[in-house]
Each structure stands twice: as C-alpha cells, then as structure tokens.
Write a protein that holds these residues in place. Structure first.
Motif, PDB file in Angstrom:
ATOM      1  N   ALA A 305      -9.336  69.595 -28.903  1.00 13.03           N
ATOM      2  CA  ALA A 305     -10.051  68.450 -29.465  1.00 13.03           C
ATOM      3  C   ALA A 305     -10.763  67.660 -28.370  1.00 13.03           C
ATOM      4  O   ALA A 305     -11.900  67.202 -28.549  1.00 13.03           O
ATOM      5  CB  ALA A 305      -9.086  67.555 -30.227  1.00 13.03           C
ATOM      6  N   THR A 306     -10.110  67.503 -27.232  1.00 13.89           N
ATOM      7  CA  THR A 306     -10.712  66.765 -26.109  1.00 13.89           C
ATOM      8  C   THR A 306     -11.946  67.502 -25.589  1.00 13.89           C
ATOM      9  O   THR A 306     -13.002  66.888 -25.364  1.00 13.89           O
ATOM     10  CB  THR A 306      -9.681  66.581 -24.968  1.00 13.89           C
ATOM     11  N   GLU A 307     -11.823  68.823 -25.411  1.00 10.78           N
ATOM     12  CA  GLU A 307     -12.967  69.628 -24.976  1.00 10.78           C
ATOM     13  C   GLU A 307     -14.086  69.575 -26.015  1.00 10.78           C
ATOM     14  O   GLU A 307     -15.263  69.449 -25.679  1.00 10.78           O
ATOM     15  CB  GLU A 307     -12.543  71.092 -24.772  1.00 10.78           C
ATOM     16  N   GLY A 308     -13.691  69.684 -27.269  1.00  9.19           N
ATOM     17  CA  GLY A 308     -14.672  69.690 -28.353  1.00  9.19           C
ATOM     18  C   GLY A 308     -15.437  68.383 -28.449  1.00  9.19           C
ATOM     19  O   GLY A 308     -16.650  68.372 -28.716  1.00  9.19           O
ATOM     20  N   LEU A 309     -14.745  67.279 -28.234  1.00  8.04           N
ATOM     21  CA  LEU A 309     -15.417  65.975 -28.312  1.00  8.04           C
ATOM     22  C   LEU A 309     -16.476  65.851 -27.215  1.00  8.04           C
ATOM     23  O   LEU A 309     -17.578  65.338 -27.466  1.00  8.04           O
ATOM     24  CB  LEU A 309     -14.393  64.846 -28.207  1.00  8.04           C
ATOM     25  N   LYS A 310     -16.154  66.330 -26.005  1.00  6.85           N
ATOM     26  CA  LYS A 310     -17.139  66.290 -24.908  1.00  6.85           C
ATOM     27  C   LYS A 310     -18.393  67.054 -25.297  1.00  6.85           C
ATOM     28  O   LYS A 310     -19.523  66.597 -25.066  1.00  6.85           O
ATOM     29  CB  LYS A 310     -16.531  66.896 -23.641  1.00  6.85           C
ATOM     30  N   LYS A 332     -10.899  56.574 -27.906  1.00  6.83           N
ATOM     31  CA  LYS A 332      -9.831  55.788 -28.549  1.00  6.83           C
ATOM     32  C   LYS A 332      -9.545  56.316 -29.956  1.00  6.83           C
ATOM     33  O   LYS A 332      -8.396  56.458 -30.362  1.00  6.83           O
ATOM     34  CB  LYS A 332     -10.236  54.311 -28.623  1.00  6.83           C
ATOM     35  N   ARG A 333     -10.620  56.585 -30.694  1.00  5.58           N
ATOM     36  CA  ARG A 333     -10.454  57.081 -32.067  1.00  5.58           C
ATOM     37  C   ARG A 333      -9.764  58.455 -32.051  1.00  5.58           C
ATOM     38  O   ARG A 333      -8.864  58.716 -32.857  1.00  5.58           O
ATOM     39  CB  ARG A 333     -11.825  57.181 -32.736  1.00  5.58           C
ATOM     40  N   LEU A 334     -10.163  59.315 -31.108  1.00  5.05           N
ATOM     41  CA  LEU A 334      -9.553  60.641 -31.033  1.00  5.05           C
ATOM     42  C   LEU A 334      -8.062  60.529 -30.690  1.00  5.05           C
ATOM     43  O   LEU A 334      -7.223  61.198 -31.313  1.00  5.05           O
ATOM     44  CB  LEU A 334     -10.267  61.510 -30.004  1.00  5.05           C
ATOM     45  N   ASP A 335      -7.725  59.681 -29.733  1.00  4.29           N
ATOM     46  CA  ASP A 335      -6.316  59.498 -29.343  1.00  4.29           C
ATOM     47  C   ASP A 335      -5.489  58.985 -30.517  1.00  4.29           C
ATOM     48  O   ASP A 335      -4.363  59.432 -30.755  1.00  4.29           O
ATOM     49  CB  ASP A 335      -6.204  58.511 -28.171  1.00  4.29           C
ATOM     50  N   TYR A 336      -6.064  58.027 -31.254  1.00  5.87           N
ATOM     51  CA  TYR A 336      -5.377  57.456 -32.425  1.00  5.87           C
ATOM     52  C   TYR A 336      -5.097  58.543 -33.464  1.00  5.87           C
ATOM     53  O   TYR A 336      -3.984  58.672 -33.982  1.00  5.87           O
ATOM     54  CB  TYR A 336      -6.233  56.338 -33.011  1.00  5.87           C
ATOM     55  N   GLU A 337      -6.126  59.350 -33.756  1.00  3.69           N
ATOM     56  CA  GLU A 337      -5.975  60.400 -34.767  1.00  3.69           C
ATOM     57  C   GLU A 337      -4.976  61.471 -34.311  1.00  3.69           C
ATOM     58  O   GLU A 337      -4.109  61.897 -35.081  1.00  3.69           O
ATOM     59  CB  GLU A 337      -7.328  61.053 -35.060  1.00  3.69           C
ATOM     60  N   LEU A 338      -5.117  61.912 -33.081  1.00  2.00           N
ATOM     61  CA  LEU A 338      -4.218  62.963 -32.585  1.00  2.00           C
ATOM     62  C   LEU A 338      -2.767  62.512 -32.612  1.00  2.00           C
ATOM     63  O   LEU A 338      -1.864  63.295 -32.943  1.00  2.00           O
ATOM     64  CB  LEU A 338      -4.621  63.365 -31.164  1.00  2.00           C
ATOM     65  N   THR A 379     -11.264  64.208 -35.144  1.00  2.00           N
ATOM     66  CA  THR A 379     -10.601  65.427 -34.667  1.00  2.00           C
ATOM     67  C   THR A 379     -11.244  66.653 -35.309  1.00  2.00           C
ATOM     68  O   THR A 379     -11.521  67.648 -34.628  1.00  2.00           O
ATOM     69  CB  THR A 379      -9.094  65.392 -34.999  1.00  2.00           C
ATOM     70  N   ALA A 380     -11.491  66.585 -36.604  1.00  2.00           N
ATOM     71  CA  ALA A 380     -12.144  67.691 -37.313  1.00  2.00           C
ATOM     72  C   ALA A 380     -13.556  67.912 -36.770  1.00  2.00           C
ATOM     73  O   ALA A 380     -14.009  69.053 -36.597  1.00  2.00           O
ATOM     74  CB  ALA A 380     -12.188  67.409 -38.806  1.00  2.00           C
ATOM     75  N   TYR A 381     -14.249  66.834 -36.471  1.00  3.01           N
ATOM     76  CA  TYR A 381     -15.605  66.898 -35.893  1.00  3.01           C
ATOM     77  C   TYR A 381     -15.557  67.563 -34.523  1.00  3.01           C
ATOM     78  O   TYR A 381     -16.365  68.438 -34.210  1.00  3.01           O
ATOM     79  CB  TYR A 381     -16.144  65.470 -35.807  1.00  3.01           C
ATOM     80  N   ALA A 382     -14.591  67.170 -33.699  1.00  3.86           N
ATOM     81  CA  ALA A 382     -14.462  67.727 -32.345  1.00  3.86           C
ATOM     82  C   ALA A 382     -14.085  69.208 -32.376  1.00  3.86           C
ATOM     83  O   ALA A 382     -14.525  69.989 -31.533  1.00  3.86           O
ATOM     84  CB  ALA A 382     -13.416  66.936 -31.568  1.00  3.86           C
ATOM     85  N   LEU A 383     -13.277  69.616 -33.369  1.00  3.67           N
ATOM     86  CA  LEU A 383     -12.824  71.010 -33.462  1.00  3.67           C
ATOM     87  C   LEU A 383     -13.845  71.932 -34.119  1.00  3.67           C
ATOM     88  O   LEU A 383     -13.643  73.143 -34.174  1.00  3.67           O
ATOM     89  CB  LEU A 383     -11.507  71.079 -34.243  1.00  3.67           C
ATOM     90  N   GLY A 384     -14.911  71.363 -34.658  1.00  2.00           N
ATOM     91  CA  GLY A 384     -15.936  72.172 -35.313  1.00  2.00           C
ATOM     92  C   GLY A 384     -15.687  72.400 -36.784  1.00  2.00           C
ATOM     93  O   GLY A 384     -16.421  73.142 -37.446  1.00  2.00           O
ATOM     94  N   ILE A 385     -14.652  71.757 -37.352  1.00  2.00           N
ATOM     95  CA  ILE A 385     -14.368  71.907 -38.790  1.00  2.00           C
ATOM     96  C   ILE A 385     -15.461  71.228 -39.607  1.00  2.00           C
ATOM     97  O   ILE A 385     -15.918  71.749 -40.622  1.00  2.00           O
ATOM     98  CB  ILE A 385     -12.982  71.313 -39.139  1.00  2.00           C
ATOM     99  N   THR A 386     -15.877  70.040 -39.182  1.00  2.00           N
ATOM    100  CA  THR A 386     -16.968  69.313 -39.839  1.00  2.00           C
ATOM    101  C   THR A 386     -18.109  69.124 -38.842  1.00  2.00           C
ATOM    102  O   THR A 386     -17.939  69.330 -37.634  1.00  2.00           O
ATOM    103  CB  THR A 386     -16.501  67.936 -40.343  1.00  2.00           C
TER     104      THR A 386
END
Length: 631
Positions: A305-310, A332-338, A379-386
C-alpha cells in the motif's frame, strides 16, 4: 411442559422445490405453538434452508435437527429410493454436506441428485439413518415379499450405521401401507432394529371443513406439485403421491396413530437427544494469501500500500487532470486505514482482491474504476483495486469499514464481460477448484407468475390468467396483497368466483421457492474445501458449481463473498479504445481522459446517455436534462 413424547424427523419445507410448501418461519412458529422440544428439517437432496432454520429454531428455544432425504441408488441400477439422514454432531454435518454435494456433482441421474450406496461407508460417521418407509429399499423388498433381500439390505445399513439405523414406519394413508408396516415391525423385532414413526410432513395444517372457500394446505400443496411438474390438478391420470394426513401433526395425534407401537414414538425423542449440532455462525474465514519470504500479511499489505500510494501520487501530478496534493494528508489517511484494516483482521481480504484485480489488468482484461462504499478507501486506491482518489472527492472510509459496526468488507469489482470468466479461472487455479464456487440464488413464485401458474393448474383458459396478471399494477416487486389494495385489480378479483378462487390459491403460494440459479456476481473462496462450510449444487444451465447457501447464509457459515461483476459497458469501451488506438499514433488511456470536456457535458445535458452506465434509464435521462451538469 415441552411435548417430549414425539419429534417430527421427516419433513420437507418449500426448499424441497418439487414438493413441500412449509415456510421455515411458519414451521418454527408452529413447532413452538405445539410445544415441540425439537423439530427436524429433511428437505429432498438439499440443505438450502439449513441456516435460517437453525437460527430461528434456536431463537425460539427449539432444538433444530438437521437432516436430508437422499435419493439412494444401488450399484447395479439407477433406481433410487429415499433414505433419511440426520446429523448428530459436527462430523455428521460435514459428512452430510459431502454426500449432498456429491449427489449433484457426481450423482445426477436423469436430473435427480442421487447418492450411490457405496458412498455411505465413507460418510456415515456422525449420522443417523431412517430407512425411508415403504418407499425405501428395504420397504420395496418387503412389499415384493423378498424377505431374503430385505434382510440383506437391512444388514448392509446396520453395518454402515450400527445402532444409528432405524426402520421407518408411517401411517399417512398410502396403498399397501399397513402390509408394509406389519412386515417392517416383524423384521425389526426379529433383527433387533429399532422402529421410528414419522408423518412424512409436507404442509402445516389439516383440512378445516369450516373453511370451504379457502384452499387447504393440502390443496395448495397439490397445486404446487402440479406447477413444478407442468400438470393440471383435475388430470385423472396424474400420479397422486401425497395425502391429506401429511401435515405437522401434534404429539397427541401421533400417539393416537401409533397407540399400538409406542416405542416407535419414544424413539423419535431418543434420536433427538442424540442430535447436538453446534454451528459457529458469524465467524469469517479467509483463504491464506501467500506472501514472499517470512513477511506477515500485515507487513506485506503495509509495504504494498505504501509503494502503491507513492505511484498514485506521481500519477496525479502527471495526469491531464492534475491537482494540488498534500502528501502528509494522504500518508495520514493511509496509516489510519491500514491500522483499522489490520485491527479487524481484513488484511488478507485486501491482498486477495488486489491480486486478482491487478492480474486482470496485466492480462488485458478491463476493470472498472470502482464504485460503492469501497471507493472511499485510500488503501484500495493505492493497491490498484479502485482508480478513484477518495481524498479528492471527500469520500469516507467508514462507509466501507467501521469499527463501531463491523461487517464484511465488500468490493463491487466490475470486469469486462468477455474477460470475467478468465479472472474466475485464475482465482480457481490459484486457490483450488475445491475451494472456489459461485453463490446460488433462489427463484420464487412472484405475483404475476403465480397467478398464471394457478390458472394453468386449475385448467382455466390462458387468456383469463393473462387478464389477471396484466391487471397487477406495474410496480417492481409488488405483492398480491399490495396489488389488491388497488381499486382496478380488487374489482377484477371480486368480479367472479373463478378469479376469487385463483387469487386465494395464489396468495398461499406466492413467495415460495421454485428454482435455484447462480448469482450474477457472488463468488466465495474458502480456506479449505468448500464442503467444510457449505453444501454445493450444480447449476443445470451453466454446468458451474455453486454453494447451496444463498448470499446471506454463506456469509453466516463463515465464507467471505467476492463480487465479480461482468459489465457490458466495459466491453464496449474496450472495443472502442482498440479501434481508436489502431488508427492513431497517440495511445488513448481511458483512465486519463480530461474531466472537463465541454462536449461530454453537452451530451449529458441533452440526456443522450443510452449505453452510459447508470445514466441510461428514462428517469436518469430526464433528471440530467433538468440538472444540466457542467462539472
């Protein structure tokens, strides 16, 4: 005081499809009113109603006894006969699930799911067997006066089930019934086998002579059987297999029926005491997702997720629709969700979905950008799901996952119609064909259809049924009761005794299960064999394996649902892009089109949206014209 003298152990509900009109809710309510300490559900060749029955009976303080009537075929022929199997414990439940599943996957005989007699040896532990009465294999031998054969068959069942095999007797009024009963009683006593009395129940209530204008449960049941067989009630040559006495008789009525064989009644209660199935409902079990090295699924999810967000943030800055971003807000949003995802133990779910979505993209299968509450997840956005940035559109993650209202995560994933099956094949290959299946759905007798069906089985003209059906107001999902509140339909029903008769019968049949199909999107992936969680069925039309439990029940049983939707819109877009890109040097990317195109908004304002997903209905077109969207 509970009625401990008798327990019904042979009963078909509406889920038997070919016969039975008992709704599970009504069964439990009637059992409670009759003070039954326990009640069994033994539908024909399926466990469709198991979860609902188990839950409702427990809520009422009644012991639910899980069972099934199987069509048992001999090795030397395909001729089947009933055998009732009842679950004692969890091992018996798993064995019954395996037998019922095999009856569809390996044992279909002329469309009838059947269990081969040699399968019983492998799957007998934890099960109680009732011989099936005069229709059973032993009963047929006794009525043919082949005593040697009857004893051979009895000995086989005794070897397989031991003291958990019972000779079943009934007094419902069939021809040759007493001849069979006397022979069964004699052989049972000679061979030291216990007798058990059943009423082979198909409906709840006896005929009431005072209610001559209201169809009795027996008449409604006969109509249901005729509907399923495509026959007319008045046809003198049709087989009449059911009798007025096959209702949910009270303990007292059963004592009167079997006053001379009290042990056959007492054994029903003793059997019920042996049955102690405990189902764990509401726990969720995901398949293991293999992660590289010695990483945990949590560590791997955080890493991906961290790599994907970058990567996503770089895409935003390079996009034709670029906008300013604050990287700290995204982190911050990614950390909260994870943190929430891992606390709720859903990290495996996100990795599984991301895996098959990204596999589809890598294999040239178009995937939708995401819709529903899942689009609110960074998280879904970072992983490529959405493909939708939830921060840009102020979408809430808590609509998808909320610690105060924990429910299964549920992504609606759209795939191109042409590629959806390839994604299913990939998932099946990855997790094993014994662990992946689609989810079944139940078709019911809806208002218009049931009116037409009843008109047909009552032998009335087609035009009469057509007239009644067309008089129902054109409202999605309207019931007959709701339709009757409308003046025109009510007047038509009240206009003749014929229409009153049809309406009264239809009211009692409306909503009953009539068929089984496969859900358009729902798929389950189990951590072990699916039969550890749900019995299976084969979709006759598609030839695919599906769960016997429906969408809600399959999740109650512990499986997490994944939605694989086939969307024609994506297919058309894919065809269009290929044509455009074949003719142009510049490759058009559907995920990076300008979102401020004036001509597109003019098209929307005119309501020219046929073929545009979710904007093509008449109501949406009219609303677009009024709204005149421009951004």
């Amino acid at each position: 005081m509970k009625s401990e003298q008798f327990v019904h152990l042979h009963l078909h509900s509406e889920y038997s499809l070919s016969d039975g009109i008992i709704r599970v809710e009504d069964l439990v309510d009637s059992s409670y009113e009759n003070n039954f300490s326990a009640i069994a559900l033994t539908d024909f060749s399926n466990l469709f109603g198991l979860i609902k029955f188990y839950r409702l009976a427990r809520q009422k303080g009644i012991k639910p006894i899980v069972g099934c009537e199987l069509n048992l075929t001999k090795e030397e022929s395909n001729m089947g006969a009933p055998l009732v199997l009842i679950v004692k414990n969890k091992e018996g439940y798993t064995n019954l699930t395996n037998l019922v599943s095999k009856s569809y996957i390996e044992g279909l005989q002329d469309g009838i799911p059947s269990v081969k007699v040699n399968w019983l040896k492998e799957y007998s532990e934890g099960l109680i067997a009732l011989s099936g009465g005069q229709k059973g294999h032993i009963g047929q031998a006794l009525l043919s006066r082949e005593l040697k054969l009857a004893k051979q068959r009895l000995n086989f069942f005794r070897e397989v089930f031991g003291d958990d095999f019972y000779i079943e007797i009934q007094r419902v009024g069939r021809p040759d019934e007493e001849e069979y009963n006397q022979s069964a009683i004699k052989i049972a006593r000679e061979q030291n086998i216990c007798l058990v009395a059943t009423n082979d129940v198909r409906f709840l209530s006896p005929i009431d002579p005072d209610e001559d204008k209201i169809p009795s449960d027996f008449e409604v049941h006969e109509a249901r059987v005729c509907i399923q067989k495509g026959e007319e009630l008045a046809n003198s040559s049709r087989a009449r297999e059911y009798y007025e006495s096959q209702y949910l008789a009270s303990s007292e009525e059963m004592r009167n029926k079997f006053f001379d064989i009290p042990e056959a009644l007492e054994n029903t209660f003793l059997i019920s005491k042996k049955c102690n199935l405990e189902l764990e409902l509401g726990e969720f079990y995901l398949p293991d997702f293999e992660v590289p090295g010695k990483k945990t699924t949590k560590d791997y999810l955080v890493e991906k997720a961290t790599e994907g967000l970058k990567s996503r943030l770089k895409e935003i800055t390079k996009s034709v629709n670029s906008y300013s971003i604050n990287e700290d807000d995204y982190k911050k949003r990614l950390d909260y969700e994870l943190n929430m995802i891992c606390n709720l133990s859903f990290e495996g779910y996100f990795l599984i979905v991301a895996d098959f979505v990204n596999w589809a993209k890598e294999n040239d299968i178009p995937v939708g950008p995401g819709r529903g509450s899942g689009a609110g997840s960074i998280t879904a956005y970072a992983l490529g799901i959405t493909a939708i940035d939830p921060l840009r559109y102020d979408l809430l993650f808590e609509r998808f996952l909320n610690p105060d209202r924990v429910s299964n995560p549920d992504f609606d994933i759209d795939f191109c119609m042409e590629g959806r099956d390839r994604v299913l094949e990939y998932v099946t290959e990855k997790y094993g064909k014994d662990s992946v299946a689609q989810i079944s759905t139940r078709g019911t007798m809806a208002a218009r259809a049931v009116l037409r069906d009843v008109v047909r089985v009552l032998g009335k003209p087609y035009g009469f049924g057509d007239k009644l059906a067309k008089a129902i107001p054109d409202v999605l999902g309207i019931s007959l009761d709701e339709a009757y509140k409308e003046k025109e339909f009510k007047e038509l029903i009240e206009s003749s005794e014929e229409s009153k008769e049809v309406f009264a019968m239809s009211l009692k049949l409306e909503g009953l299960s009539r068929s089984v199909g496969t859900h358009a999107a729902g798929v389950v992936i189990a951590p072990t064999a699916l039969t550890d969680f749900t019995p299976l069925i084969v979709d006759k039309d598609k030839g695919t394996v599906a769960t016997q439990f429906d969408m809600g029940d399959v999740e109650s049983a512990g499986l997490v649902k994944f939605d694989f939707l086939g969307l024609k819109t994506l297919t058309v877009i894919n065809w269009t892009l290929k044509r455009i890109n074949k003719k142009n040097e510049i490759i058009l990317d559907i995920n990076d089109l300008p979102l401020n195109d004036k001509k597109t908004f003019e098209l929307l304002q005119r309501g020219n949206t046929t073929g545009v997903f979710q904007l093509e209905s008449r109501g949406m077109k009219e609303y677009l014209k009024q709204l005149e969207p421009n951004e």
